[in-house]
Design an enzyme around this catalytic site. Structure first.
Site, PDB file in Angstrom:
ATOM      1  N   TYR A  87       0.842  -1.198   0.000  1.00 43.71           N
ATOM      2  CA  TYR A  87       0.000   0.000   0.000  1.00 43.71           C
ATOM      3  C   TYR A  87       0.875   1.245   0.000  1.00 43.71           C
ATOM      4  O   TYR A  87       0.623   2.209   0.716  1.00 43.71           O
ATOM      5  CB  TYR A  87      -0.960   0.001   1.201  1.00 43.71           C
ATOM      6  CG  TYR A  87      -2.156   0.901   0.983  1.00 43.71           C
ATOM      7  CD1 TYR A  87      -3.143   0.563   0.062  1.00 43.71           C
ATOM      8  CD2 TYR A  87      -2.288   2.094   1.687  1.00 43.71           C
ATOM      9  CE1 TYR A  87      -4.232   1.393  -0.150  1.00 43.71           C
ATOM     10  CE2 TYR A  87      -3.377   2.928   1.486  1.00 43.71           C
ATOM     11  CZ  TYR A  87      -4.345   2.578   0.564  1.00 43.71           C
ATOM     12  OH  TYR A  87      -5.422   3.409   0.347  1.00 43.71           O
ATOM     13  N   GLY A  88       1.923   1.203  -0.837  1.00 47.82           N
ATOM     14  CA  GLY A  88       2.800   2.352  -0.973  1.00 47.82           C
ATOM     15  C   GLY A  88       2.336   3.261  -2.091  1.00 47.82           C
ATOM     16  O   GLY A  88       1.152   3.312  -2.428  1.00 47.82           O
ATOM     17  N   GLN A 103       2.554   3.390  -5.514  1.00 45.71           N
ATOM     18  CA  GLN A 103       1.763   2.840  -6.610  1.00 45.71           C
ATOM     19  C   GLN A 103       0.560   2.053  -6.094  1.00 45.71           C
ATOM     20  O   GLN A 103      -0.545   2.169  -6.623  1.00 45.71           O
ATOM     21  CB  GLN A 103       2.631   1.931  -7.485  1.00 45.71           C
ATOM     22  CG  GLN A 103       3.546   2.672  -8.437  1.00 45.71           C
ATOM     23  CD  GLN A 103       2.814   3.324  -9.590  1.00 45.71           C
ATOM     24  OE1 GLN A 103       1.766   2.864 -10.018  1.00 45.71           O
ATOM     25  NE2 GLN A 103       3.377   4.403 -10.099  1.00 45.71           N
ATOM     26  N   ARG A 132       1.514  -7.314   5.214  1.00 48.96           N
ATOM     27  CA  ARG A 132       2.134  -8.136   6.242  1.00 48.96           C
ATOM     28  C   ARG A 132       1.534  -7.769   7.603  1.00 48.96           C
ATOM     29  O   ARG A 132       1.038  -6.658   7.805  1.00 48.96           O
ATOM     30  CB  ARG A 132       3.651  -7.940   6.259  1.00 48.96           C
ATOM     31  CG  ARG A 132       4.063  -6.507   6.500  1.00 48.96           C
ATOM     32  CD  ARG A 132       5.566  -6.340   6.588  1.00 48.96           C
ATOM     33  NE  ARG A 132       5.946  -4.940   6.627  1.00 48.96           N
ATOM     34  CZ  ARG A 132       5.809  -4.142   7.680  1.00 48.96           C
ATOM     35  NH1 ARG A 132       5.286  -4.612   8.813  1.00 48.96           N
ATOM     36  NH2 ARG A 132       6.173  -2.876   7.628  1.00 48.96           N
ATOM     37  N   SER A 148       0.613   0.488   7.179  1.00 49.08           N
ATOM     38  CA  SER A 148      -0.277   0.945   6.108  1.00 49.08           C
ATOM     39  C   SER A 148      -1.713   0.446   6.277  1.00 49.08           C
ATOM     40  O   SER A 148      -2.610   0.909   5.563  1.00 49.08           O
ATOM     41  CB  SER A 148       0.244   0.465   4.745  1.00 49.08           C
ATOM     42  OG  SER A 148       1.502   1.027   4.460  1.00 49.08           O
ATOM     43  N   GLU A 168      13.235  -4.833  -4.315  1.00 47.53           N
ATOM     44  CA  GLU A 168      14.189  -5.621  -3.542  1.00 47.53           C
ATOM     45  C   GLU A 168      13.512  -6.565  -2.556  1.00 47.53           C
ATOM     46  O   GLU A 168      14.103  -7.561  -2.112  1.00 47.53           O
ATOM     47  CB  GLU A 168      15.168  -4.704  -2.791  1.00 47.53           C
ATOM     48  CG  GLU A 168      14.556  -3.814  -1.716  1.00 47.53           C
ATOM     49  CD  GLU A 168      14.053  -2.477  -2.235  1.00 47.53           C
ATOM     50  OE1 GLU A 168      13.864  -1.561  -1.408  1.00 47.53           O
ATOM     51  OE2 GLU A 168      13.843  -2.343  -3.469  1.00 47.53           O
ATOM     52  N   GLN A 212      10.444  -8.070  -3.166  1.00 48.28           N
ATOM     53  CA  GLN A 212       9.482  -8.954  -3.823  1.00 48.28           C
ATOM     54  C   GLN A 212       9.843 -10.439  -3.794  1.00 48.28           C
ATOM     55  O   GLN A 212       8.973 -11.277  -3.511  1.00 48.28           O
ATOM     56  CB  GLN A 212       9.252  -8.492  -5.261  1.00 48.28           C
ATOM     57  CG  GLN A 212       8.434  -7.218  -5.370  1.00 48.28           C
ATOM     58  CD  GLN A 212       8.119  -6.849  -6.806  1.00 48.28           C
ATOM     59  OE1 GLN A 212       8.333  -7.637  -7.730  1.00 48.28           O
ATOM     60  NE2 GLN A 212       7.614  -5.639  -7.017  1.00 48.28           N
ATOM     61  N   HIS A 218       6.260  -3.363 -12.531  1.00 51.66           N
ATOM     62  CA  HIS A 218       7.598  -3.187 -13.107  1.00 51.66           C
ATOM     63  C   HIS A 218       8.158  -4.581 -13.350  1.00 51.66           C
ATOM     64  O   HIS A 218       7.952  -5.490 -12.547  1.00 51.66           O
ATOM     65  CB  HIS A 218       8.469  -2.402 -12.128  1.00 51.66           C
ATOM     66  CG  HIS A 218       9.875  -2.151 -12.582  1.00 51.66           C
ATOM     67  ND1 HIS A 218      10.213  -1.892 -13.893  1.00 51.66           N
ATOM     68  CD2 HIS A 218      11.041  -2.105 -11.876  1.00 51.66           C
ATOM     69  CE1 HIS A 218      11.525  -1.693 -13.967  1.00 51.66           C
ATOM     70  NE2 HIS A 218      12.050  -1.828 -12.777  1.00 51.66           N
ATOM     71  N   GLU A 253      12.931  26.890 -11.827  1.00 58.67           N
ATOM     72  CA  GLU A 253      12.395  27.134 -13.163  1.00 58.67           C
ATOM     73  C   GLU A 253      12.370  25.887 -14.047  1.00 58.67           C
ATOM     74  O   GLU A 253      11.778  25.906 -15.138  1.00 58.67           O
ATOM     75  CB  GLU A 253      13.184  28.254 -13.854  1.00 58.67           C
ATOM     76  CG  GLU A 253      12.949  29.616 -13.220  1.00 58.67           C
ATOM     77  CD  GLU A 253      13.488  30.756 -14.075  1.00 58.67           C
ATOM     78  OE1 GLU A 253      13.356  30.692 -15.315  1.00 58.67           O
ATOM     79  OE2 GLU A 253      14.046  31.694 -13.495  1.00 58.67           O
TER      80      GLU A 253
END
Length: 336
Positions: A26-27, A29, A49, A54, A85, A87, A109, A232
């Site tokens: 639940y970060g 993305q 977990r 979260s 890292e 997963q 990804h 800018e």
């Protein structure tokens, strides 16, 4: 022939309307995927977990939360959106034992599939859907009635319906509102890493830092240097985003445009492009992935050292002070 883009008119939600989608994590993305899918009328459960900080955020957003194991057991589609890292370990311990035939395993990804760190069984679909932007923007544009361009790829089509499921998922998060393009896990992974390192993150930040340092070392006020080399940038990028290079150059002064042509090639040289090719080779060969994994498994000593150095850099110190005086920036808190 131009690549085919898929839009709302081309894609149906039907392939996943009767399925349960588990969003693992639940970060940045994951929160956007979960909320967008839910608001598209789809069935979603968030897998976290035990003891995850979260959980409260997900529940406050009106989402059902379960353990990762229970979410995978229930779900038809499992979207893995925790950091790259982390997963493989989570997959091996909490997902693989419950990934039965007919389910679909999805990614945002292609890193772990492409580099062989996760090897799903042959009897499940494997696909990716990758929005081309950060999660908080994915959620924001969806809520505003728009969408974020996305890409999708199918690595395994065990069901024979993986393409339709992937496209339906992309529609569920709002991707087909803006356009969705088909790719491969290899292409998505290698181009994404290259873009981040050479242009979007590594290239832009180090170019800004070098410009800031050059002005300050020449005796100019750091605040002026900040405005000229960092603040800018957004104005120029917004013009490029909306109108392309030609439109941006039409909107700036003749002095700026002339300087663009005569000085740009002095900064971004043939040597720079040769280095970019070396960077791409390191990505394609897996050398970068190996370096990243080694740093991650050691607790990120290199990355943490770099974070500390940049946190104390004059550019960041001055920038924070100036941004604190810009309420139109500081009020825009990120959702997660």
């Amino acid at each position: 022939m131009a690549a085919k883009m898929y839009y709302d008119k081309d894609v149906s939600l039907a392939p996943i309307e009767d399925k349960l989608i588990a969003i693992i994590g639940y970060g940045s993305q994951a929160h956007a995927h979960a909320q967008n899918l839910r608001d598209s009328g789809l069935n979603v459960v968030v897998g976290l977990r035990e003891g995850s900080s979260s959980q409260a955020k997900a529940e406050q957003a009106g989402l059902r939360v379960a353990s990762i194991e229970d979410a995978v057991k229930e779900a038809d589609v499992v979207m893995l959106l925790i950091p790259d890292e982390n997963q493989p370990k989570t997959y091996t311990e909490s997902i693989e034992p419950h990934l039965t035939a007919g389910k679909a395993l999805a990614f945002g990804h292609g890193f772990n599939i492409h580099f062989g760190r996760i090897k799903p069984p042959a009897n499940v679909d494997v696909f990716l859907v990758a929005p081309k932007g950060p999660g908080h923007m994915l959620r924001r544009v969806y809520a505003d009635g728009a969408g974020m361009p996305s890409i999708f790829a199918v690595e395994q089509n065990a069901s024979g319906q993986a393409v339709d499921i992937a496209l339906a998922y992309a529609r569920g998060i709002g991707g087909t509102r803006a356009g969705v393009l088909e790719t491969t896990f290899k292409e998505e992974t290698e181009t994404d890493l290259f873009g981040e390192q050479s242009v979007l993150c590594g290239g832009v930040t180090h170019l800004i830092q070098a410009g800031f340092e050059t002005l300050v070392e020449a005796g100019y006020q750091p605040e002026i240097a900040y405005f000229e080399t960092l603040h800018e940038v957004k104005l120029i990028v917004d013009l490029i985003y909306e109108k392309g290079f030609e439109g941006m150059r039409h909107s700036i002064s003749n002095t700026a445009e002339y300087g663009d042509y005569v000085t740009g090639p002095r900064i971004i040289t043939d040597e720079t492009k040769a280095t970019m090719k070396e960077v791409l080779t390191d990505i394609q060969s897996g050398k970068f992935a190996q370096s990243f994994i080694q740093d991650a498994e050691s607790g990120f000593p290199y990355m943490n050292e770099q974070r500390g150095k940049m946190r104390d850099h004059q550019l960041e110190v001055v920038g924070k002070e100036l941004r604190d005086m810009m309420p139109f920036i500081t009020k825009k808190e990120l959702e997660v």
